[in-house]
Design an enzyme around this catalytic site. Structure first.
Site, PDB file in Angstrom:
ATOM      1  N   HIS A 367     101.620  49.163 115.632  1.00  0.00           N
ATOM      2  CA  HIS A 367     100.248  48.661 115.570  1.00  0.00           C
ATOM      3  C   HIS A 367      99.235  49.782 115.378  1.00  0.00           C
ATOM      4  O   HIS A 367      98.248  49.634 114.676  1.00  0.00           O
ATOM      5  CB  HIS A 367      99.929  47.875 116.839  1.00  0.00           C
ATOM      6  N   CYS A 680      99.330  39.346  95.760  1.00  0.00           N
ATOM      7  CA  CYS A 680      98.802  40.156  96.860  1.00  0.00           C
ATOM      8  C   CYS A 680      99.820  41.147  97.431  1.00  0.00           C
ATOM      9  O   CYS A 680      99.584  41.756  98.469  1.00  0.00           O
ATOM     10  CB  CYS A 680      98.233  39.274  97.962  1.00  0.00           C
TER      11      CYS A 680
HETATM   12  C1  PEP Z   1     104.025  39.996 100.680  1.00  0.00           C
HETATM   13  O1  PEP Z   1     105.052  39.592 101.209  1.00  0.00           O
HETATM   14  O2  PEP Z   1     103.974  40.440  99.503  1.00  0.00           O
HETATM   15  C2  PEP Z   1     102.742  39.993 101.408  1.00  0.00           C
HETATM   16  C3  PEP Z   1     101.619  40.286 100.806  1.00  0.00           C
HETATM   17  O3  PEP Z   1     102.756  39.717 102.737  1.00  0.00           O
HETATM   18  P1  PEP Z   1     103.271  40.712 103.877  1.00  0.00           P
HETATM   19  O4  PEP Z   1     103.362  42.083 103.271  1.00  0.00           O
HETATM   20  O5  PEP Z   1     102.270  40.616 104.973  1.00  0.00           O
HETATM   21  O6  PEP Z   1     104.601  40.140 104.228  1.00  0.00           O
END
Ligand code: PEP
Ligand code: MG
Length: 755
Positions: A367, A680
């Protein structure tokens, strides 16, 4: 001390007088060895001081030949003196000459001495030198004499640490206290920081080593121990220890040690020999620290750390100082150094003055790492023993890109890092100059660039980078940095604040993505063989609807007057999404029934990160208001390669036909259904990868703040039509390996900045 004229108390009193005399450093050291030899009824007393290259140099002697001073040296581990320095342990021998490590230095004339007692000169666990007494006879040194010599060594440690002896060092033979060194740890947060050490838990600097009134000191010590025990009991009774950053099990262990008779007896004995209570505690603490540095068993190390922590508490009580008081009077270029630190503690510091963070504990997904990255503070962890090796105010450099820490760097090293930091800053400045320029390609295609965020501290990045909103708000971060489950109203407050700080820019909230590697300390996690494929994210949300419902309610309440965007993580089937959707409907109905103001509108989206959705794309795109590709997870599952396992995570290139075809299928399905799609995952933030993604149809990305500039710089030079043709040819070809070289060639041929 047996046979000693006057015993250690007298010696300490005499030493105090010598320390106060206005004489040169060499004279003072010469007088000290004479005093010790006389007091210990020894024919020889010698002081060896450690140099920066690890050799030990004879700095003063009574009894050995004077010509040997500043001439005789031992390398680390050589002879008995080298052995003591390396082991940081006293060594008492009735006949040194038969010891296997004995090495004879003819210039000293020591061949006539048999009995030998040497102790390390320790400060904060570091060996600064070795103090030795020798006798002609085969005598046995007693426990109390060893103890007395160790105490005396503290006084010499102070002299060395004060820098007084440095004046005696020959050029190129500097004393180790000022030595510069370098340690490699684990990179937590990118960036280069130059500054000065601020200890998160400042050590109490003990100035008065020698007691004036021993009975008074014993009483001070006893009172302080009683007060410390009462403090610990109070903390434990209050029951909210975790909230104050103190973990119950740590405190329980500390309490156990606080009642340990052996530990207290050792401190009390040191006081009765003539040390102040503080000096006695420091002496025992220094021993402990030296043991930690040599201990490899993790369990024993942990226990020694607890003991060290206890000594630290006691020192603070004695000095009447508050622990963790470093937050006040922070210098402008502070580099925090700590054994470990919680995320809340880091957030307490003035961000404007922090240049870096160095820890002994904490992995890249801890964290504290998440918070350091969010705050843009270069950070390195797993730096062995660092909190004990540095002094407040030391010059220090943190390179959070590679995980390097330079302590008391030499001028050329410092200059090189300063240049690196300047280059980075210049590049950042160039990117910043792009922030007001619309993200439109050369041939007029608008690309949406948004940010990934998760904490309030991320929000100013919208303005700083010129991003058009938050494309992924990871709500689990609030849960991960909190010591207990945030209540619905605490969640609502955060979401409200996020929307206010976004200043009208869109924010896409992702519901709790916990499980897998995202563990909540206060939630009992089931043991799972494969946590990444286990009970996580929306699976928990649907099975334990209380948690998800509370979050949905918080989001709906926080968004009155706003457009609310919610997306669900780890959806594997259309049915899961429909169930989640109906939960939102139920919460909306509930709020309506009780007259709560509602959001202006609500859009519900799906993270595409489980490969099964690749075969339900038309269905999911027709039910979702938007899609967001979580390429981090999608690619790890597609290639069956753990994203956090270095050995396999880079094995399969996202810029290869299978990955790009899968990603293209999502973009195509979204376009067919008029369903907006964003990507993302991390790849969207890398210029070459982002280029390829634009080439297969992506027009919106969400990424870390530091990536906005580089991606924008690339797309401003891009001609999409040309790229799309190239991509379609490449993906239609029978090229089996990575397409990276071909894409890099395209970028180079078109002058696209993709480095
Ligand atoms: C992903 O899996 O690409 C994502 C953006 O979420 P996280 O990295 O939080 O799993
Ligand atoms: Mg994911």
């Amino acid at each position: 001390m047996r046979g000693a004229p006057g015993g250690p108390r007298v010696l300490l009193r005499r030493l105090r007088e010598v320390m106060a005399e206005p004489v040169s450093a060499q004279d003072r050291l010469d007088r000290i060895v004479v005093l010790i030899a006389a007091n210990m009824v020894a024919e020889v007393c010698s002081v060896y001081v450690m140099r920066t290259d690890g050799t030990l140099e004879l700095y003063a002697t009574e009894g050995l030949k004077r010509e040997a001073v500043h001439l005789t040296t031992m390398s680390s581990g050589e002879g008995l003196v080298g052995l003591i320095a390396r082991e940081a342990e006293p060594l008492a021998l009735s006949d040194a000459q038969v010891h296997p490590s004995y090495s004879y230095k003819p210039e000293t004339g020591e061949e006539i001495y048999h009995a030998f007692l040497g102790v390390p000169i320790l400060r904060a666990g570091n060996t600064l030198g070795v103090l030795v007494v020798q006798n002609k006879t085969h005598r046995v040194y007693h426990e109390e004499e060893i103890e007395a010599l160790q105490i005396t060594a503290m006084i010499i440690a102070e002299m060395i640490a004060s820098g007084e002896l440095q004046a005696l060092a020959r050029p190129g033979a500097d004393i180790a206290i000022r030595r510069s060194f370098h340690q490699r740890g684990v990179a937590l947060a990118d960036g280069v920081g130059l500054g000065h050490v601020v200890l998160h838990e400042p050590r109490v600097v003990v100035k008065d080593l020698i007691a004036e009134n021993i009975e008074g000191e014993v009483k001070r010590l006893d009172d302080a121990i009683a007060e410390m025990r009462a403090d610990i009991d109070r903390l434990l009774e209050r029951g909210d220890v975790a909230h104050h950053g103190e973990h119950r099990d740590v405190l329980e262990t500390v309490r156990m040690f606080a009642n340990d008779k052996g530990w207290i007896r050792r401190i009390r004995e040191a006081v009765t020999t003539g040390l102040t209570a503080e000096a006695a505690v420091e002496r025992i603490q220094s021993d402990t620290r030296a043991k930690i540095l040599r201990q490899t068993d993790p369990y024993l190390r942990e226990r020694l750390h607890d003991l060290e922590d206890l000594a630290d508490r006691l020192l603070h009580v004695l000095a009447g100082a508050k622990r963790g008081a470093a937050r006040e009077d922070l210098p402008d270029n502070a580099i925090l150094v700590a054994r470990s630190m919680g995320p809340a503690a880091l957030l307490d510091y003035d961000r404007g003055r922090l240049r870096g963070l160095v820890l002994e504990e904490g992995g890249p997904s801890s964290h504290i790492a998440i918070v350091a990255r969010a705050l843009g503070i270069p950070a390195v962890s797993r730096v062995e023993g660092i909190a004990g090796l540095v002094e407040a105010g030391d010059a220090i450099i943190v390179d959070g890109g590679v995980g390097d820490v330079q302590i008391r760097p030499a001028p050329d090293i410092e200059a090189a890092y300063a240049e690196k930091a300047r280059l980075r800053a210049r590049r950042q400045e160039q990117y910043r100059s792009l922030r007001g320029i619309p993200a439109i390609t050369r041939d007029g295609t608008a690309i949406t660039l948004q940010l990934n965020a998760g904490l309030l501290v991320d929000m100013p990045n919208i303005v700083d980078t010129g991003a058009s909103g938050i494309g992924l708000f990871r709500t689990e971060l609030q849960f991960m940095v909190s010591e207990r489950m945030p209540s619905t109203s605490e969640q609502q407050t955060l979401y409200q604040q996020v929307l206010i700080e976004a200043g009208g820019a869109p924010v896409t909230f992702r519901t709790l993505d916990i499980g897998g590697d995202k563990i909540l300390p206060y939630m009992q996690a089931a043991e799972e063989e494969n946590p990444a494929l286990g009970w996580r994210a929306i699976r928990i949300g649907l099975d334990r609807p209380g948690l998800l419902r509370s979050q949905l309610r918080a989001l709906l309440k926080a968004s009155s007057g706003y457009h609310l965007r919610i997306m669900f993580p780890m959806v594997a089937t259309v049915e899961e999404f429909l169930r989640a959707k109906s939960m939102v409907g139920r919460e909306q109905a509930y709020l309506r029934k009780y007259g709560h103001p509602e959001p202006e509108s609500v859009s519900l989206g799906v993270m595409v990160e489980v490969p099964s959705l690749l075969f339900q794309l038309d269905e999911i795109a027709s039910h979702a208001d938007f899609l967001s590709v979580g390429s981090n997870d999608l690619l790890q599952f597609l290639f069956a390669a753990d994203r956090d396992n270095k050995q396999v995570s880079d094995r399969f290139d996202p810029l290869s036909a299978p990955a790009l075809r899968a990603l293209r299928a999502i973009a195509d399905a979204a376009a067919r259904h008029g369903c907006p799609v964003t990507l993302c995952g991390e790849i969207g933030g890398r210029p070459l990868e982002a280029m390829a993604l634009i080439g297969i149809g992506y027009r919106a990305f969400s990424m870390t703040p530091a990536s906005i500039g580089p991606v924008k710089a690339m797309l401003l030079e891009l001609n999409v039509t040309e790229l799309a043709n190239t991509m379609s040819t490449l993906l239609g070809s029978s090229e089996k390996g990575s397409l990276r070289p071909a894409l890099a060639a395209f970028a180079a041929a078109h002058g696209l900045p993709v480095q």
